[in-house]
Structure formats: C-alpha cells, structure tokens
Write a protein that holds these residues in place. Structure first.
Motif, mmCIF file in Angstrom:
data_model
loop_
_atom_site.group_PDB
_atom_site.id
_atom_site.type_symbol
_atom_site.label_atom_id
_atom_site.label_comp_id
_atom_site.label_asym_id
_atom_site.label_seq_id
_atom_site.Cartn_x
_atom_site.Cartn_y
_atom_site.Cartn_z
ATOM 1 N N ALA A 68 10.303 2.829 24.006
ATOM 2 C CA ALA A 68 9.494 2.532 25.190
ATOM 3 C C ALA A 68 8.188 3.323 25.151
ATOM 4 O O ALA A 68 8.146 4.444 24.665
ATOM 5 N N VAL A 69 7.144 2.713 25.686
ATOM 6 C CA VAL A 69 5.885 3.420 25.888
ATOM 7 C C VAL A 69 5.828 3.690 27.386
ATOM 8 O O VAL A 69 5.664 2.773 28.185
ATOM 9 N N TYR A 70 6.027 4.942 27.751
ATOM 10 C CA TYR A 70 6.179 5.300 29.156
ATOM 11 C C TYR A 70 5.704 6.724 29.390
ATOM 12 O O TYR A 70 5.506 7.496 28.444
ATOM 13 N N GLU A 71 5.532 7.052 30.637
ATOM 14 C CA GLU A 71 5.254 8.424 31.063
ATOM 15 C C GLU A 71 6.230 8.746 32.178
ATOM 16 O O GLU A 71 6.574 7.872 32.974
ATOM 17 N N ARG A 72 6.635 9.952 32.230
ATOM 18 C CA ARG A 72 7.468 10.366 33.355
ATOM 19 C C ARG A 72 6.783 11.524 34.063
ATOM 20 O O ARG A 72 6.101 12.342 33.437
ATOM 21 N N THR A 73 6.972 11.544 35.370
ATOM 22 C CA THR A 73 6.433 12.599 36.206
ATOM 23 C C THR A 73 7.605 13.138 37.001
ATOM 24 O O THR A 73 8.315 12.372 37.659
ATOM 25 N N VAL A 74 7.819 14.434 36.910
ATOM 26 C CA VAL A 74 8.959 15.038 37.585
ATOM 27 C C VAL A 74 8.492 16.190 38.445
ATOM 28 O O VAL A 74 7.754 17.061 37.983
ATOM 29 N N THR A 75 8.896 16.166 39.707
ATOM 30 C CA THR A 75 8.668 17.293 40.600
ATOM 31 C C THR A 75 10.040 17.747 41.083
ATOM 32 O O THR A 75 11.064 17.187 40.687
ATOM 33 N N GLU A 76 10.052 18.714 41.940
ATOM 34 C CA GLU A 76 11.315 19.176 42.509
ATOM 35 C C GLU A 76 11.996 18.072 43.320
ATOM 36 O O GLU A 76 13.210 18.010 43.402
ATOM 37 N N ASP A 77 11.203 17.157 43.876
ATOM 38 C CA ASP A 77 11.729 16.135 44.778
ATOM 39 C C ASP A 77 11.723 14.707 44.238
ATOM 40 O O ASP A 77 12.378 13.834 44.812
ATOM 41 N N VAL A 78 10.958 14.441 43.177
ATOM 42 C CA VAL A 78 10.779 13.064 42.709
ATOM 43 C C VAL A 78 10.909 12.991 41.190
ATOM 44 O O VAL A 78 10.395 13.846 40.470
ATOM 45 N N PHE A 79 11.579 11.932 40.741
ATOM 46 C CA PHE A 79 11.594 11.585 39.323
ATOM 47 C C PHE A 79 10.916 10.226 39.224
ATOM 48 O O PHE A 79 11.347 9.259 39.846
ATOM 49 N N ARG A 80 9.829 10.151 38.488
ATOM 50 C CA ARG A 80 9.049 8.913 38.380
ATOM 51 C C ARG A 80 8.914 8.503 36.932
ATOM 52 O O ARG A 80 8.663 9.335 36.052
ATOM 53 N N ILE A 81 9.055 7.210 36.686
ATOM 54 C CA ILE A 81 8.799 6.622 35.376
ATOM 55 C C ILE A 81 7.721 5.562 35.543
ATOM 56 O O ILE A 81 7.813 4.715 36.437
ATOM 57 N N ASP A 82 6.709 5.619 34.685
ATOM 58 C CA ASP A 82 5.700 4.569 34.574
ATOM 59 C C ASP A 82 5.910 3.926 33.211
ATOM 60 O O ASP A 82 5.604 4.533 32.184
ATOM 61 N N MET A 83 6.467 2.714 33.208
ATOM 62 C CA MET A 83 6.748 1.990 31.971
ATOM 63 C C MET A 83 5.533 1.137 31.631
ATOM 64 O O MET A 83 5.206 0.188 32.348
ATOM 65 N N HIS A 84 4.880 1.493 30.532
ATOM 66 C CA HIS A 84 3.700 0.756 30.102
ATOM 67 C C HIS A 84 4.045 -0.359 29.122
ATOM 68 O O HIS A 84 3.359 -1.375 29.074
ATOM 69 N N GLU A 85 5.082 -0.162 28.338
ATOM 70 C CA GLU A 85 5.549 -1.193 27.409
ATOM 71 C C GLU A 85 7.063 -1.118 27.315
ATOM 72 O O GLU A 85 7.609 -0.280 26.605
ATOM 73 N N CYS A 86 7.730 -2.001 28.040
ATOM 74 C CA CYS A 86 9.190 -2.075 27.978
ATOM 75 C C CYS A 86 9.577 -2.747 26.668
ATOM 76 O O CYS A 86 9.143 -3.870 26.399
ATOM 77 N N PRO A 87 10.380 -2.079 25.854
ATOM 78 C CA PRO A 87 10.712 -2.680 24.560
ATOM 79 C C PRO A 87 11.546 -3.960 24.677
ATOM 80 O O PRO A 87 11.331 -4.894 23.913
#
Length: 183
Positions: A68-87
């Motif tokens: 996958a081509v993705y970025e993840r952003t993690v804070t104490e309260d949130v887990f976020r995935i931005d999927m730019h290219e789903c395989p």
C-alpha cells in the motif's frame, strides 16, 4: 494456489455472488464472520488488547506487506490512515474487474465490528479509486473528524487533485452496521 493479487478478483467476485444469493445482508455477514471473526482474529486480538498501540502493530506491517502507498498519523487520541494507493482496489482497476458494487466497503465491513468491540469509532471516506481515509477514536471521544490537512498535513488524501468524484461515498460514525449510510 492463487497469488495474492489474483485473490482480489476472486474476493470481489465472491462478494457479488453472495449478494446475488442473499443480498447485502449476506455480504455483511460474510465480512463480519469470515474476515473480522476468522481470518483477521490476530488483528482483533491486537486492537482489542492494545488499542491504538495494537493498531500500529497491525496496520504497519500489514499495509507494508500488501504494498500500500499510505501515510499514517497517530496521536494519543487518534489513529489515522490516508490510503493513497490501495493495492487490492488498484489491482481491480488495472485489470478492469468490477463485479461488486462497492468493493471498498469490505474494509469497513470487518473493521467496523472490530472497532466497536475494541471501544473505538471510525470516520471514513473512500472514492472508489483506491483512495480512502480512516480516523479511529475512542467511543467516548465526540470530536468530529479532522478537516482536510489539519491532522495529517500534506499527507491527507483529501488534498489530492480529483479526490472527490461523483462516485464518492462517505461513511460516518454509527453503531448500526446495517445502516447503508454509516459504518
């Protein structure tokens, strides 16, 4: 034995076959039972047991292994995935495969029940082009999903040219997994 990418075509065909046999309810039951409760039981164990730390442990290696081509952003309260290219959706698009009306919905079809079990809610949107975003927060956190670019900066998939299309579906928090407008 079929290869992992060929699997995506068979997987999508199975969703459509199930829909023809018993409607969308049967497909949702399949996603919950066969994926959430069976094939991804290791994800359930990690995320129910460890929360956001379990999400990091599960999605980091899994998405990397899938290519996958993705970025993840993690804070104490949130887990976020931005999927730019789903395989898997990318495989279907590249090969002109389109059997089931909303292949992308299978992720929320098994992840939604998992997150509910783990005490989290999901804000999610996908555009049927192999791009999506997910934000997971604890159930008691009533914060709305972040505005484009606020949480994940330039990595936010919603900032891509052409992100919105007439095909875009939006799924917001809900507790009823059968509600077509929410997951």
């Amino acid at each position: 034995m079929i290869g992992c990418y060929d699997f995506c075509g068979h997987y999508e065909w199975t969703f459509e076959w199930l829909r023809q046999q018993g409607g969308h309810e049967l497909v949702r039951a399949y996603w919950d039972e066969a994926i959430h409760q069976d094939s991804q039981s290791h994800a359930v164990e990690l995320i129910v047991g460890k929360g956001i730390e379990g999400m990091k442990e599960y999605w980091g290696p899994t998405l990397a292994d899938e290519g996958a081509v993705y970025e993840r952003t993690v804070t104490e309260d949130v887990f976020r995935i931005d999927m730019h290219e789903c395989p898997s959706k990318g495989f279907l698009i590249r090969n002109g495969l389109h059997q089931y009306t909303d292949y992308c919905d299978h992720c929320m079809g098994w992840i939604g029940p998992l997150m509910e079990k783990a005490g989290f809610v999901i804000d999610h949107e996908h555009n049927h082009c192999g791009q999506c975003w997910w934000e997971m927060r604890r159930k008691n956190d009533a914060s709305p999903s972040s505005a484009p670019g606020v949480l994940s900066g330039r990595s936010d998939v919603r900032l891509r040219p052409g992100w919105k299309s007439p095909q875009t579906d939006h799924y917001e928090r809900a507790t009823d997994p059968d509600d077509k407008t929410t997951v």
